[in-house]
Scaffold this active site. Structure first.
Site, PDB file in Angstrom:
ATOM      1  N   VAL A 116      25.309  73.425   1.175  1.00  8.47           N
ATOM      2  CA  VAL A 116      26.236  74.150   0.306  1.00  8.47           C
ATOM      3  C   VAL A 116      26.753  73.239  -0.805  1.00  8.47           C
ATOM      4  O   VAL A 116      27.423  72.232  -0.538  1.00  8.47           O
ATOM      5  CB  VAL A 116      27.420  74.713   1.115  1.00  8.47           C
ATOM      6  CG1 VAL A 116      28.392  75.445   0.190  1.00  8.47           C
ATOM      7  CG2 VAL A 116      26.921  75.656   2.217  1.00  8.47           C
ATOM      8  N   VAL A 158      28.158  73.451  -5.179  1.00  9.28           N
ATOM      9  CA  VAL A 158      28.400  74.149  -6.437  1.00  9.28           C
ATOM     10  C   VAL A 158      28.561  73.069  -7.507  1.00  9.28           C
ATOM     11  O   VAL A 158      29.385  72.155  -7.348  1.00  9.28           O
ATOM     12  CB  VAL A 158      29.654  75.042  -6.390  1.00  9.28           C
ATOM     13  CG1 VAL A 158      29.889  75.695  -7.762  1.00  9.28           C
ATOM     14  CG2 VAL A 158      29.532  76.110  -5.307  1.00  9.28           C
ATOM     15  N   ARG A 197      35.299  77.186  -9.822  1.00  6.77           N
ATOM     16  CA  ARG A 197      36.379  78.120 -10.124  1.00  6.77           C
ATOM     17  C   ARG A 197      35.882  79.380 -10.835  1.00  6.77           C
ATOM     18  O   ARG A 197      36.548  79.946 -11.682  1.00  6.77           O
ATOM     19  CB  ARG A 197      37.484  77.429 -10.932  1.00  6.77           C
ATOM     20  CG  ARG A 197      38.183  76.349 -10.119  1.00  6.77           C
ATOM     21  CD  ARG A 197      39.183  75.546 -10.935  1.00  6.77           C
ATOM     22  NE  ARG A 197      39.827  74.552 -10.069  1.00  6.77           N
ATOM     23  CZ  ARG A 197      39.279  73.367  -9.756  1.00  6.77           C
ATOM     24  NH1 ARG A 197      38.099  73.050 -10.240  1.00  6.77           N
ATOM     25  NH2 ARG A 197      39.898  72.532  -8.945  1.00  6.77           N
ATOM     26  N   ARG A 198      34.675  79.778 -10.450  1.00  7.51           N
ATOM     27  CA  ARG A 198      34.121  81.031 -10.950  1.00  7.51           C
ATOM     28  C   ARG A 198      33.764  81.970  -9.790  1.00  7.51           C
ATOM     29  O   ARG A 198      33.034  82.937  -9.978  1.00  7.51           O
ATOM     30  CB  ARG A 198      32.869  80.780 -11.791  1.00  7.51           C
ATOM     31  CG  ARG A 198      33.078  79.860 -12.988  1.00  7.51           C
ATOM     32  CD  ARG A 198      31.820  79.795 -13.825  1.00  7.51           C
ATOM     33  NE  ARG A 198      31.903  78.769 -14.868  1.00  7.51           N
ATOM     34  CZ  ARG A 198      30.944  78.544 -15.768  1.00  7.51           C
ATOM     35  NH1 ARG A 198      29.846  79.277 -15.753  1.00  7.51           N
ATOM     36  NH2 ARG A 198      31.095  77.602 -16.679  1.00  7.51           N
ATOM     37  N   GLY A 199      34.239  81.636  -8.583  1.00  9.88           N
ATOM     38  CA  GLY A 199      33.944  82.468  -7.420  1.00  9.88           C
ATOM     39  C   GLY A 199      32.559  82.267  -6.843  1.00  9.88           C
ATOM     40  O   GLY A 199      32.084  83.097  -6.065  1.00  9.88           O
ATOM     41  N   VAL A 200      31.894  81.147  -7.205  1.00  5.14           N
ATOM     42  CA  VAL A 200      30.523  80.930  -6.734  1.00  5.14           C
ATOM     43  C   VAL A 200      30.483  80.720  -5.225  1.00  5.14           C
ATOM     44  O   VAL A 200      29.686  81.353  -4.510  1.00  5.14           O
ATOM     45  CB  VAL A 200      29.877  79.731  -7.463  1.00  5.14           C
ATOM     46  CG1 VAL A 200      28.481  79.459  -6.896  1.00  5.14           C
ATOM     47  CG2 VAL A 200      29.800  79.993  -8.957  1.00  5.14           C
ATOM     48  N   THR A 225      32.677  81.578  -2.992  1.00  6.68           N
ATOM     49  CA  THR A 225      33.059  82.829  -2.335  1.00  6.68           C
ATOM     50  C   THR A 225      31.871  83.783  -2.273  1.00  6.68           C
ATOM     51  O   THR A 225      31.624  84.420  -1.243  1.00  6.68           O
ATOM     52  CB  THR A 225      34.230  83.489  -3.089  1.00  6.68           C
ATOM     53  OG1 THR A 225      35.352  82.613  -3.058  1.00  6.68           O
ATOM     54  CG2 THR A 225      34.616  84.811  -2.451  1.00  6.68           C
ATOM     55  N   GLU A 243      34.776  68.700   2.956  1.00  5.78           N
ATOM     56  CA  GLU A 243      36.205  68.621   2.672  1.00  5.78           C
ATOM     57  C   GLU A 243      36.930  69.638   3.540  1.00  5.78           C
ATOM     58  O   GLU A 243      36.490  70.778   3.685  1.00  5.78           O
ATOM     59  CB  GLU A 243      36.482  68.893   1.190  1.00  5.78           C
ATOM     60  CG  GLU A 243      35.883  67.864   0.243  1.00  5.78           C
ATOM     61  CD  GLU A 243      36.241  68.138  -1.202  1.00  5.78           C
ATOM     62  OE1 GLU A 243      37.406  67.909  -1.584  1.00  5.78           O
ATOM     63  OE2 GLU A 243      35.351  68.589  -1.949  1.00  5.78           O
ATOM     64  N   TYR A 275      37.017  75.585   3.756  1.00  5.44           N
ATOM     65  CA  TYR A 275      36.410  76.694   4.486  1.00  5.44           C
ATOM     66  C   TYR A 275      37.369  77.552   5.299  1.00  5.44           C
ATOM     67  O   TYR A 275      36.980  78.597   5.795  1.00  5.44           O
ATOM     68  CB  TYR A 275      35.283  76.161   5.383  1.00  5.44           C
ATOM     69  CG  TYR A 275      34.103  75.671   4.582  1.00  5.44           C
ATOM     70  CD1 TYR A 275      33.176  76.557   4.071  1.00  5.44           C
ATOM     71  CD2 TYR A 275      33.939  74.319   4.303  1.00  5.44           C
ATOM     72  CE1 TYR A 275      32.092  76.119   3.321  1.00  5.44           C
ATOM     73  CE2 TYR A 275      32.867  73.861   3.549  1.00  5.44           C
ATOM     74  CZ  TYR A 275      31.944  74.771   3.059  1.00  5.44           C
ATOM     75  OH  TYR A 275      30.884  74.334   2.309  1.00  5.44           O
ATOM     76  N   PHE A 296      24.544  68.757  10.794  1.00  4.84           N
ATOM     77  CA  PHE A 296      23.520  69.479  10.048  1.00  4.84           C
ATOM     78  C   PHE A 296      24.050  69.912   8.693  1.00  4.84           C
ATOM     79  O   PHE A 296      23.426  70.632   7.968  1.00  4.84           O
ATOM     80  CB  PHE A 296      23.031  70.693  10.845  1.00  4.84           C
ATOM     81  CG  PHE A 296      24.126  71.606  11.341  1.00  4.84           C
ATOM     82  CD1 PHE A 296      24.638  72.597  10.519  1.00  4.84           C
ATOM     83  CD2 PHE A 296      24.648  71.473  12.623  1.00  4.84           C
ATOM     84  CE1 PHE A 296      25.648  73.436  10.964  1.00  4.84           C
ATOM     85  CE2 PHE A 296      25.649  72.300  13.091  1.00  4.84           C
ATOM     86  CZ  PHE A 296      26.146  73.294  12.259  1.00  4.84           C
TER      87      PHE A 296
END
Length: 412
Positions: free
Chosen positions: A82, A84, A90-93, A95, A120, A124, A412
């Site tokens: 995962v 971004v 801060r563009r909802g990616v 989410t 971090e 989550y 993982f």
């Protein structure tokens, strides 16, 4: 805001761009093993990528895994890869990625739970994930890590072997052990090859990984250990090396103790470090001086119940429970409601209901408690569980507990 429909799986031909996007976000170089192509454990059909022109700006993936839960095993979506890009935050990616993952898992009725390792800790929780296991970060000066005089070392022997020699016996040992420890994951041939891979870039100045087998007098393999040694010397020329322990598993106390005896008696070694060990590792109880083993626990694997009814019905409960639990889950609306849970040591039943609740709990707190390592009583004291029926917290805390501390030694 990013639409989940804008995400798509990556192809094998696009893997180099995908791997580079991950490495760039984590401020790393692409691992040598990834330059060869997608890893054998990778499932590109469960990956997601977001493109901006010819550039990948977000990534994710899922491993199809099997997780041990109290008294059982369940399919588990192992969320990974995962990232971004800083250019698209801060563009909802994120989410959109998590929503797409959880919705597909639910609609396809695949895994009742999902898990991940969080880079971090603040990211989550808003998606319903919570720390469900801890890692012990065990360490100590080997001169002080002496065993109690009554420790039984048995009649077995420890041998240094190659990765090829350790694999068959270690596979059998782990397969026998992992079903009794919540948080453990199944490890097939592909995952064993991943665990035994020993690229030089992963050694961080230590030796290549070394492998131990413990065998009984009849030749049966009853334990194994993986470790490295990192050389160090004091300013006065005294040896001050460290044994860096990766894994120690055994089918009996004598086998476990003898493996540790070997690890704690290496030449030129003065320190032991076992970062991924369980915070409740039996080593603590083998020592004459328990204070000699230092533990600095921090979160390990994070868990999320994807389908509350399926997840709660899958595990076992050491004490009988028969109650209605109201779950608050704004991110996955199919979980937002009341569930009748009836469970005992031999099995469980859980289904939606319109009955009056005995407890009210958010999905994050319920996910934390699922493996039995986080007390519902502690969550209640923190205001994250509401008791409606008197005594419900005590009953549920007892039923959700488990005698074996959850532990996931597989990152993982």
């Amino acid at each position: 805001m990013t639409d989940p429909a804008d995400l798509r799986p990556v192809t094998a031909e696009e893997w180099p761009l995908f791997a580079q996007a991950m490495a760039d976000t984590f401020n790393e170089e692409v691992p040598r093993s990834w330059r060869e192509g997608p890893p054998a454990v990778g499932e590109l059909d469960r990956s997601l990528s977001l493109w901006d022109g010819d550039r990948i700006v977000a990534t994710s993936g899922i491993y199809s895994q099997e997780l041990t839960v109290p008294g059982a095993t369940v399919p588990c979506a192992g969320v990974t890869w995962v990232t971004v890009s800083p250019t698209h935050r801060r563009r909802g990616v994120l989410t959109a990625i998590v929503r797409r993952q959880l919705t597909e898992i639910h609609e396809q009725e695949r895994e009742p739970v999902a898990a991940l390792w969080a880079a971090e800790g603040a990211i989550y929780g808003r998606f319903g994930y919570a720390p469900a296991t801890d890692r012990g970060n065990l360490e100590g000066r080997v001169g002080r890590l002496r065993f109690r005089p009554d420790v039984d070392l048995g009649d077995g022997r420890v041998s240094l072997v190659t990765a090829e020699e350790v694999k068959p016996g270690a596979m059998r040992v782990l397969e026998q052990l992992r079903r009794s420890v919540p948080g453990n994951l199944a490890r097939d041939e592909r995952w064993w090859d991943r665990a035994l891979r020993d690229d030089e870039e992963d050694r961080k100045g230590a030796t290549p990984r070394r492998h131990l087998l413990h065998t009984e007098p009849d030749g049966t393999v009853s334990g194994y250990a993986f470790y490295r040694v990192k050389d160090s010397w004091t300013d006065t020329g005294e040896p001050d090396g460290a044994v860096l322990v990766d894994d120690v598993r055994a089918l009996s106390t004598p086998a476990y103790a003898r493996l540790w005896q070997f690890l704690l008696s290496l030449d030129l070694v003065r320190n032991m470090r076992y970062p991924i060990g369980s915070p409740d590792d039996p080593l603590l109880h083998l020592l004459a001086d328990p204070r000699a083993l230092h533990r600095r626990t921090n979160d390990g694997m994070w868990l999320r119940l994807v389908d509350v009814d399926r997840a709660l019905a899958a595990r076992r409960y050491p004490a009988p429970i028969d109650m209605v639990i109201e779950v608050r889950d704004a991110f996955c609306p199919w979980n937002d409601g009341r569930f009748w849970l009836k469970g005992h040591p031999a099995g469980a039943f859980c289904s939606p209901t319109d009955g009056d609740p005995d407890l009210v709990i958010g999905i994050e707190a319920l996910s934390a408690a699922y493996l039995g390592g986080v007390s519902l009583g502690s969550l209640h004291a923190a205001g994250r569980v509401t008791e409606v029926s008197p005594g419900a917290v005590t009953l549920a805390s007892t039923a959700f507990s488990w005698p074996v501390t959850p532990w996931c030694p597989e990152e993982f």
